[in-house]
Design an enzyme around this catalytic site. Structure first.
Site, mmCIF file in Angstrom:
data_model
loop_
_atom_site.group_PDB
_atom_site.id
_atom_site.type_symbol
_atom_site.label_atom_id
_atom_site.label_comp_id
_atom_site.label_asym_id
_atom_site.label_seq_id
_atom_site.Cartn_x
_atom_site.Cartn_y
_atom_site.Cartn_z
ATOM 1 N N GLU A 110 0.874 -1.329 0.008
ATOM 2 C CA GLU A 110 -0.139 0.060 0.132
ATOM 3 C C GLU A 110 0.947 1.362 0.013
ATOM 4 O O GLU A 110 1.719 1.359 1.117
ATOM 5 C CB GLU A 110 -0.810 0.056 1.232
ATOM 6 N N LYS B 109 -7.481 -0.844 11.576
ATOM 7 C CA LYS B 109 -6.749 -1.179 10.376
ATOM 8 C C LYS B 109 -5.370 -0.319 10.117
ATOM 9 O O LYS B 109 -4.482 -0.657 9.573
ATOM 10 C CB LYS B 109 -7.644 -1.205 9.045
ATOM 11 N N ASP C 29 4.272 -14.296 11.953
ATOM 12 C CA ASP C 29 2.730 -14.760 11.501
ATOM 13 C C ASP C 29 1.951 -13.469 11.925
ATOM 14 O O ASP C 29 1.439 -13.271 12.973
ATOM 15 C CB ASP C 29 2.646 -15.856 12.448
ATOM 16 N N HIS D 94 -2.334 10.326 -0.882
ATOM 17 C CA HIS D 94 -2.625 8.855 -1.458
ATOM 18 C C HIS D 94 -2.336 8.943 -2.809
ATOM 19 O O HIS D 94 -1.849 8.097 -3.732
ATOM 20 C CB HIS D 94 -3.815 8.116 -1.241
HETATM 21 C C1 MEV Z 1 -5.913 3.090 5.013
HETATM 22 O O1 MEV Z 1 -5.351 1.914 4.772
HETATM 23 C C2 MEV Z 1 -5.971 3.227 6.622
HETATM 24 C C3 MEV Z 1 -6.758 4.430 7.152
HETATM 25 O O2 MEV Z 1 -8.225 4.196 6.708
HETATM 26 C C4 MEV Z 1 -6.740 4.408 8.496
HETATM 27 C C5 MEV Z 1 -7.822 5.237 9.338
HETATM 28 O O3 MEV Z 1 -8.659 5.398 8.763
HETATM 29 O O4 MEV Z 1 -7.571 5.578 10.229
HETATM 30 C C6 MEV Z 1 -6.255 5.621 6.551
#
Ligand code: MEV
Length: 435
Positions: free
Chosen positions: A86, A270, A286, A384
């Protein structure tokens, strides 16, 4: 190993050519030629090695390997290898690590490497007296568990405790869950703990009068936690038209959303795991185990919530914390056989599983900060966009210098799409063919 007093601030690292970056980090960490080759893709895992790792091997699968700069963890400068597909993750971690330096970097601590092995004991006549009988025999059972792995005992690991819980209500009625607490030292320890559980089963059956059903570790490794904190002075947070106070308070409000709402918490966590998994994968650990542990820990109160916290401290700085299970090892498994994992550990200069866990949790906190800072200000897409545009340009067939040209045009047009990339590429190619 990193050289004492050497800074992980690597100005200009980003703009170096690919091969030069490899040489820079190799010189920084005094890596051997073989270790550098394992990192830069000219060496690394061979199909023959892979063939001994899993079944039905047909080859090896590659991921981009980046190095995050600027990290200061417990006063030690460290370069962090990150394997991830990513865009923006490595840049985000590096940038936040730079901001965190203004507050002394990250302060991290990993608990003792205590894993939990579970034994499910079913068909017990009286679960409560069986539980007490098992606890009466704890010393004998721990001694038995310690006969499994003499090497681990030699290095100071082994059985630490036995706990027995009554699970009163389940689809099969009441049963017992015994937890063997097992110190796996510098190993992730899955094999050691699973073997110990299987070894204990007959004795546990004899004492409890029941039947041992499952014997397996728990990925909710809440006896093996890693914790990190950082405090970013408010001045360090200001950028463009945003004041430090605006950014700080915006990050706290963004955290509040994740703390209160599971839909947001899943995305927030995430973002934390973007950083954590990348280092876990780079070091051959792992990552499914780490993911499972993280999300189960985030739900430990019965309601899924944020793994991190963000608040304003007494000095007005933005103070962040992160705590989660971190069952990673530096010996055994893929960490030992994968040359890139070995080189990644050498790059970080970590010599214990706990030190590795401390770096990883710091990266998770940095990554969370990067996401919240962007979301609370300009939004995530701006950063991004240019990296994403490069991927789209490559997908459209751009090569070499064309990648930047196509990506740059799409970003300027605010239209990052494969059809547009193909059209721009065709235009550029047509122009270059003109006499
Ligand atoms: C993207 O990979 C991760 C985000 O969505 C985390 C977040 O929203 O805090 C940008």
């Amino acid at each position: 190993m990193s050289v004492p007093d050497q800074s992980s601030r690597l100005p200009g690292f980003y703009s170096q050519a690919l091969a030069e970056r490899g040489r820079t980090v190799a010189a920084w960490a005094r890596l051997s030629a073989a270790q550098l080759a394992a990192l830069d893709g000219s060496g690394g895992l061979t199909p023959d090695q892979a063939d001994h790792m899993i079944e039905n091997v047909v080859g090896v699968h590659a991921l981009p390997l980046g190095v995050a700069a600027n990290f200061l963890v417990n006063g030690r400068d460290v370069l962090v290898p990150m394997a991830i597909e990513e865009p923006s993750v490595v840049a985000g971690a590096s940038f936040m690590a730079k901001l965190a330096r203004a507050g002394g970097g990250f302060f991290a601590h990993a608990s003792e490497p205590h894993m939990i092995g579970q034994l499910q004991i079913v068909e017990v006549v009286d679960v409560h007296s069986a539980r007490i009988r098992l606890l009466e025999n704890k010393a004998r059972l721990l001694e038995l568990a310690n006969q499994v792995d003499p090497v681990l005992i030699k290095f100071g690991g082994g059985a630490r405790d036995l706990e027995v819980r009554v699970i009163e209500q389940s689809p099969i009625g009441a049963f017992l869950a015994a937890h063997l607490i097992y110190d796996t030292r510098d190993a992730m320890g899955a094999n050691a703990i699973n073997t110990a559980c299987e070894t204990l089963a007959p004795a546990i059956e004899q004492i409890s009068g029941g039947r041992v059903h499952l014997r397996i570790l728990s990925n909710l490794a809440d006896r093996r936690l890693a914790r990190a904190r950082c405090a970013i002075p408010v001045e360090a947070l200001a950028f463009d038209q945003y004041s430090g106070e605006w950014v700080r308070d915006g990050i706290v409000a963004a955290y509040a959303f994740a703390a209160a709402d599971p839909y947001r918490a899943a995305t927030h966590n995430k973002g934390v795991m973007n950083g954590i998994d990348a280092v876990v994968i780079a070091t051959g650990n792992d990552w499914r185990a780490i993911e499972a542990g993280a999300h189960a820990y985030a739900a430990r109160s019965g309601r899924y919530t944020s793994l991190s916290t963000w608040a304003v401290d007494g000095a007005g700085a933005l103070a962040g914390t992160l705590e989660l299970p971190m069952a990673v090892g530096i010996v055994g498994g893929a960490t030992r056989v994968h040359p890139t994992a070995q080189a990644a550990l050498a790059l970080m200069g970590v010599t214990t599983a706990r030190a590795l866990a401390e770096v990883i949790v710091s990266v998770g906190l940095a990554q969370n900060l990067a996401a919240l800072r962007a979301l609370a200000t300009e939004g995530i897409q701006r950063g991004h966009m240019s990296l994403h545009a490069r991927q789209v340009a490559i997908a459209a067939g751009a090569k070499g210098a064309r990648v930047e040209q196509v990506a740059g045009r799409m970003v300027a047009e605010k239209s990052v799409r494969i059809d547009r990339a193909e059209a721009i590429l065709a235009e550029l190619e047509a122009e270059s063919r003109k006499p």
